[in-house]
Design an enzyme around this catalytic site. Sequence first.
Site, PDB file in Angstrom:
ATOM      1  N   HIS A   1       0.833  -1.200   0.000  1.00 28.91           N
ATOM      2  CA  HIS A   1       0.000   0.000   0.000  1.00 28.91           C
ATOM      3  C   HIS A   1       0.876   1.262   0.000  1.00 28.91           C
ATOM      4  O   HIS A   1       0.483   2.300  -0.508  1.00 28.91           O
ATOM      5  CB  HIS A   1      -0.908   0.042   1.243  1.00 28.91           C
ATOM      6  CG  HIS A   1      -2.026  -0.937   1.189  1.00 28.91           C
ATOM      7  ND1 HIS A   1      -1.890  -2.252   1.581  1.00 28.91           N
ATOM      8  CD2 HIS A   1      -3.308  -0.811   0.766  1.00 28.91           C
ATOM      9  CE1 HIS A   1      -3.042  -2.883   1.417  1.00 28.91           C
ATOM     10  NE2 HIS A   1      -3.918  -2.030   0.926  1.00 28.91           N
TER      11      HIS A   1
ATOM     12  N   ASP B   1      -3.639  -5.452  -8.364  1.00 27.65           N
ATOM     13  CA  ASP B   1      -4.016  -4.840  -7.105  1.00 27.65           C
ATOM     14  C   ASP B   1      -4.240  -3.347  -7.418  1.00 27.65           C
ATOM     15  O   ASP B   1      -3.965  -2.898  -8.536  1.00 27.65           O
ATOM     16  CB  ASP B   1      -2.901  -5.057  -6.067  1.00 27.65           C
ATOM     17  CG  ASP B   1      -3.433  -5.092  -4.638  1.00 27.65           C
ATOM     18  OD1 ASP B   1      -4.535  -4.569  -4.401  1.00 27.65           O
ATOM     19  OD2 ASP B   1      -2.744  -5.642  -3.756  1.00 27.65           O
TER      20      ASP B   1
END
Length: 360
Positions: free
Chosen positions: A177, A249
């Site tokens: 992230h 992702d």
Amino acid sequence: MNIGQLLIIGFDGTEISPRLASLLTRIQPAGVILFARNITGADQTHRLLRACQKHVTTPLFTCVDLEGGTVDRFRNVLGPAPSPAQVFATGRRELFRKHGHIIGTNCRALGFNVDFAPAVDLAFEASRSVMSSRAVSADPKQVVIYARDFLRGLGDAGVLGCGKHFPGLGAANLDTHHELPSVEKPLKKLWNEDLVPYRTMRRQLPFVMVSHAAFPSVTKERTPASLSKKWITDILRKKIGYRGLICSDDLEMGGVLEAAPIEQSAIGHIRAGGDLGLICHQEDFILRAHEAMNREAERDRAFARRVEESSRRVLAFKKKRKPRRSPAPINATTEKLSRQLWEFGEEIRLSTPDLQEQPS
């Protein structure tokens, strides 16, 4: 050329707005993804997803990330779902399947047809601080047992699952992230460990999600797997023989934006052999990626062929696996789902000695 069929998009807000309606009409995406920020109630979520579909001519993938434990978008609406590690600790396969079925039933009731779960990353020490209870075992065969049953449970409820995060974040010690982890592991070792779930379940996984980790021993560079032709086309498609849909992702994550801006990330994922780029937050990023992909397809015939190939694959997949519609949930439905979820949580707790309170 239907570039929108290569995007799954997220947005802010809990209801359809003129701005969101305009974005959906313009992009015509393959799907939408909701997060906790979009979900305040069961009926509200169902209405929001139905409203999104009204602006898109092809059936939408209505997607959510719901594994249980730390990744649980319905926690405030239905109550918490047990984590994969808690369920796995029972050692009971019927509970693995029940985990998938309960999560799938909840997804369907709120209007979702895709759950980006289960994570099939191996529970190595290196990634413990990042993955925690999302990973179930360091033994790939045990991971396959849990994931297979979880996927069957999801499927029984009419929801499509997804194996993630290919090729595997088990040996990654940074959170994608925020940063780009580099996994120094040769292909042979990955093949015998992290890739076992993908190899074994290549026929059972409707979707595979590719991570933003770099594997320099395999690619000879620090390119994220999500932008790597070597990983997506050569290994996942050809060597493993995977025939389902390949998605990235979230392309807004620090792990990939560190390597390339959003325009290049979206193009790079499709060029590498991916089918669906996820852009989960910013409207500006969605529009920039969409425009860049259109321009690239007009400029580069090889990229245009890739776009055509993936959009055909996505549309054929939708035609073959027509999503079932669910009726809008009423209060009694929501109460029943919450009760079933609570009872399942108790069943897991009582089946796992470590989770039970010690007698005083």
